[in-house]
Design an enzyme around this catalytic site. Structure first.
Site, PDB file in Angstrom:
ATOM      1  N   GLY A  12     -15.392  28.057 -41.626  1.00  0.00           N
ATOM      2  CA  GLY A  12     -15.551  27.895 -40.222  1.00  0.00           C
ATOM      3  C   GLY A  12     -14.856  26.961 -39.373  1.00  0.00           C
ATOM      4  N   PHE A 113     -22.828  20.308 -18.675  1.00  0.00           N
ATOM      5  CA  PHE A 113     -23.704  20.760 -19.638  1.00  0.00           C
ATOM      6  C   PHE A 113     -25.112  19.779 -19.701  1.00  0.00           C
ATOM      7  CE2 PHE A 113     -23.045  23.666 -23.717  1.00  0.00           C
ATOM      8  CZ  PHE A 113     -22.385  24.691 -22.758  1.00  0.00           C
ATOM      9  N   GLN A 233     -32.977  20.968 -34.070  1.00  0.00           N
ATOM     10  CA  GLN A 233     -32.885  21.213 -32.989  1.00  0.00           C
ATOM     11  C   GLN A 233     -33.179  22.699 -32.483  1.00  0.00           C
ATOM     12  OE1 GLN A 233     -28.817  21.681 -30.378  1.00  0.00           O
ATOM     13  NE2 GLN A 233     -29.776  19.998 -29.656  1.00  0.00           N
ATOM     14  N   HIS A 235     -33.171  25.438 -29.598  1.00  0.00           N
ATOM     15  CA  HIS A 235     -32.425  25.676 -28.492  1.00  0.00           C
ATOM     16  C   HIS A 235     -33.663  26.339 -27.331  1.00  0.00           C
ATOM     17  CE1 HIS A 235     -29.587  27.164 -25.589  1.00  0.00           C
ATOM     18  NE2 HIS A 235     -28.489  26.431 -26.358  1.00  0.00           N
ATOM     19  N   LEU A 245     -28.687  33.948 -29.177  1.00  0.00           N
ATOM     20  CA  LEU A 245     -28.552  32.622 -28.083  1.00  0.00           C
ATOM     21  C   LEU A 245     -28.124  33.028 -26.774  1.00  0.00           C
ATOM     22  CD1 LEU A 245     -28.433  29.532 -27.917  1.00  0.00           C
ATOM     23  CD2 LEU A 245     -25.973  29.653 -28.210  1.00  0.00           C
ATOM     24  N   GLU A 248     -26.110  27.626 -23.204  1.00  0.00           N
ATOM     25  CA  GLU A 248     -26.392  26.749 -22.116  1.00  0.00           C
ATOM     26  C   GLU A 248     -25.462  26.730 -21.046  1.00  0.00           C
ATOM     27  OE1 GLU A 248     -27.719  23.165 -23.802  1.00  0.00           O
ATOM     28  OE2 GLU A 248     -26.493  21.761 -22.458  1.00  0.00           O
ATOM     29  N   ARG A 281     -31.634  19.365 -24.829  1.00  0.00           N
ATOM     30  CA  ARG A 281     -32.247  20.558 -25.184  1.00  0.00           C
ATOM     31  C   ARG A 281     -33.830  20.374 -25.633  1.00  0.00           C
ATOM     32  NH1 ARG A 281     -27.171  23.113 -28.156  1.00  0.00           N
ATOM     33  NH2 ARG A 281     -26.041  23.921 -26.527  1.00  0.00           N
ATOM     34  N   HIS A 346     -31.856  26.141 -34.110  1.00  0.00           N
ATOM     35  CA  HIS A 346     -30.405  26.425 -33.254  1.00  0.00           C
ATOM     36  C   HIS A 346     -29.577  25.538 -34.194  1.00  0.00           C
ATOM     37  CE1 HIS A 346     -27.059  27.188 -30.930  1.00  0.00           C
ATOM     38  NE2 HIS A 346     -26.921  26.280 -30.336  1.00  0.00           N
ATOM     39  N   ARG A 381     -28.735  16.794 -30.547  1.00  0.00           N
ATOM     40  CA  ARG A 381     -27.572  17.181 -30.312  1.00  0.00           C
ATOM     41  C   ARG A 381     -27.448  17.356 -28.728  1.00  0.00           C
ATOM     42  NH1 ARG A 381     -24.063  21.579 -29.968  1.00  0.00           N
ATOM     43  NH2 ARG A 381     -25.435  22.914 -30.980  1.00  0.00           N
TER      44      ARG A 381
END
Ligand SMILES: Cc1cc2nc3c(=O)[nH]c(=O)nc-3n(C[C@H](O)[C@H](O)[C@H](O)COP(=O)(O)OP(=O)(O)OC[C@H]3O[C@@H](n4cnc5c(N)ncnc54)[C@H](O)[C@@H]3O)c2cc1C
Length: 616
Positions: A12, A113, A233, A235, A245, A248, A281, A346, A381
């Protein structure tokens, strides 16, 4: 046996960036990954990457927002390193050809954000992660970095000294998903875990089916403490039927949330009177669930996210992907109708304890990205802070593993006798067979006092033999319990009991359920006996990893009797700075998890952060 200087587990964003950095230091690097790199979950990231790039913004403001967002559970040296380095890393991506969205004057676009005091989220439409992953993968291909894709890493090859601080990691054991071949990979200089999230511990999650916490579980069983695992978290905007998802970025562009009464509840009910939908969040998720629990949700399950007023041109320019997701998964046309959303698991703020260079307490073992806890995000986060984490700390881990001298780390790692320890007294032992096979101490070598005298090659080949035996045992069993049943029960209990709202009774119930799931897992069997593409076998091993991480999440959640960031406790409605400015650490301790604490570091590169009340 395969040999390289640096082995990166995971392809990743964090793994690719680490591999590039190690290669730039002259190392012979290989990536071993269970998915092809561009199928990694980083590709699902939609909204953007935070970095202080513009006049009027500063790394100090980014650092402050991150510390505030963390509810003062982040470590200042990690936060400062992150905020200072993110702009260079984002510019590096741009130079490598990442197709960022742009303003008319040619500058890279940035949008607001949640929890940010400046619109500092750069993006590439609503497919930021996809473009980032491809940009990094191009660099990997260009540099000729070897990629073993569809190789599943099932264990680490670590020496077996009593004290994890004395252990060394010499490589990994993996099997080729396509052929079933099991092989050792010796790492002359270092192994970097970049295995991503653990969302599959829950049944309503934005995470892919591959996000099973493998790296966290492997490092944990090798003796590395795992940190702040309770900080999960949720979301606020996931599609109710699937957990997919809705970025955001929708709220960043001006999308609004309303309840069944048509009220813009974030303002109407005082959840966040300044920032409304763009509060952080944890705040928005709690607000949504409160609306639903108080009878103002739609179908008692969700609220609405509306972007119609943004207009078709803006939506198709900046959020086109969202239209497809809402249509494909919920049958809703986002241009004509509001989208149903509810909170879903999330992101894991916690993970493998590292310092700012990605080092763990086991020599030669590193971690970066979502599987690591450096600790940057603390108790919550901020949206757009995970992607820059991958490139900032991925690069640092890669360079360090390849031998660059980075000086003294400010963040300590590893168990320490002087620290505050506490036995929880919960029944958490593992079935002995499973425990033995996973423990570095049982890798086959003769334990000699407290110094493992085996050569690096022997440590790896012993680990390989142990894994072969473990896999044979699983395949030989003719009947028993199906891993999918164990996993489903675990996910149900975690979603019910270790979610946004947590109660003491619920957490205790979850620990009991996990213990029961462990007992059933002792009789697990693999129905598919083939060697090729045996997903049954892979999922069986992943389920065991999920049990380990779920237990640590729940133990930490039960121990932390305060309300901080994403961790809400019904019986403890205050943040208790006098008692809880500390990280929860869980050590494997031969399968009998032990909880202890490490103080939060509030002293940063330039100044010391002062915990304040957090309001948006
Ligand atoms: C839907 C979604 C949207 C998001 N949007 C944003 C956003 O807009 N901005 C932001 O900052 N953050 C976002 N995040 C968070 C962020 O995308 C992730 O935290 C981040 O991409 C994780 O990257 P990673 O490299 O750590 O892991 P991943 O990208 O998940 O990669 C993990 C790699 O490890 C490999 N692997 C795992 N286990 C093994 C094993 N046992 N053996 C071999 N290989 C293994 C996998 O094959 C994979 O290649 C989002 C997250 C989700 C779920």
């Amino acid at each position: 046996m395969y040999e390289h200087d640096v082995i990166v587990v995971g392809g990743g964003g964090a793994g690719l960036r680490a591999a590039i950095a190690a290669q730039e230091q002259g190392a012979d690097v290989a990536i071993v990954t269970k998915l092809h790199p561009v199928r990694s979950h980083t590709g699902a990231a939609e909204g953007g990457i935070n970095a202080a790039l513009r006049d009027g913004d500063s790394w100090e403001d980014h650092a402050y927002d991150t510390m505030k967002g963390s509810d003062y559970l982040g470590d200042a040296p990690a936060i400062d390193t992150f905020a200072k380095t993110a702009p260079d890393e984002v510019i590096q991506l741009e130079h490598w050809g990442m197709p960022f969205s742009r303003e008319d004057d040619g500058r890279v676009s940035q949008r607001p954000f949640g929890g940010l005091s400046f619109p500092r989220t750069t993006y590439a439409g609503a497919e930021t992660g996809h473009h980032m992953l491809h940009t990094l993968y191009e660099q990997v291909v260009k540099r000729g970095i070897e990629v073993y894709d569809e190789w599943y890493v099932s264990n680490l090859a670590v020496t077996d000294e009593d004290d994890p601080n004395d252990r060394e990691c010499h490589g990994v054991v993996a099997w080729d998903v396509q052929s079933g071949e099991i092989a050792g990979f010796e790492a002359r200089d270092g192994v970097i875990l970049a295995t991503g999230g653990l969302g599959q511990a829950y049944d309503h999650t934005t995470n892919a089916v591959a996000n099973t916490g493998d790296g966290v579980a492997m490092a944990y069983r090798a003796g590395v403490p795992i940190e702040d695992m309770e900080m999960i978290q949720f979301h606020p905007t996931t599609l109710p039927s699937t957990g997919v998802l809705i970025s955001e970025g929708v709220r960043g562009e001006g999308g609004i949330l309303y309840n069944a009464e048509g009220e813009r509840f974030m303002f109407e009910y005082g959840y966040a009177t300044n920032d409304g939908e763009l509060a952080s969040r944890d705040v928005v998720s709690r607000a949504e669930l409160t609306e639903i629990n108080e009878g103002r949700g739609i179908d008692d399950e969700y609220v609405y996210l509306d972007m119609r007023h943004l207009g078709e041109e803006r939506i198709t320019d900046r959020l086109e992907n969202i239209l497809h997701l809402a249509e494909d998964f919920e049958g809703v046309d986002g241009l004509e109708e509001p989208m149903p959303v509810k909170p879903g698991q999330h992101y894991a703020m916690g993970g493998v304890e590292t310092n700012e260079f990605g080092e763990t307490c086991v020599d030669g073992l590193y971690a970066a990205g979502e599987c690591a806890c450096v600790s940057l995000h603390g108790a919550n986060r901020l949206g757009g802070n995970a992607l820059p984490e991958l490139i900032v700390f991925g690069a640092l881990a890669g360079r360090h593993a390849a031998g660059e001298d980075m000086g003294e780390a400010l963040i300590e790692t590893g168990p320490s006798e002087e620290l505050d320890r506490e036995e929880l007294g919960v029944p958490v032992g593992l079935p002995s067979e499973q425990s033995d096979t996973a423990e570095p101490a049982a890798d086959g070598g003769e334990p000699v006092e407290d110094v493992d005298t085996r050569s690096s090659e022997e440590v790896v080949s012993d680990a390989e033999a142990t894994e072969e035996e473990r896999i044979e045992t699983l395949l030989e069993r003719e009947d028993g319990v199906n891993h999918a049943d164990v996993r489903a029960d675990l996910q149900t209990s975690m979603t019910e009991n270790v979610n946004v709202f947590r109660t003491e009774a619920g957490l205790e119930q979850a620990l009991e359920d996990i213990q029961e799931a462990r007992e059933r897992y002792q009789d697990v069997y693999v129905a598919d006996k083939s060697r090729t593409f045996n997903t049954d076998l892979q999922h069986t091993i992943e389920t065991r990893n999920l049990l380990d991480v779920a237990e640590a999440i729940t133990m930490g959640a039960l121990a932390r009797d305060e309300f901080r960031g994403a961790h809400w406790r019904k019986e403890h409605q205050e943040r208790k700075d006098d008692e809880w400015l500390k990280h929860t650490m869980v050590s494997w301790n031969d399968g009998d998890p032990e909880l202890w604490y490490r103080p939060v570091i509030l002293e940063g590169h330039e100044e010391t952060y002062e915990p304040k009340n957090r309001s948006y």
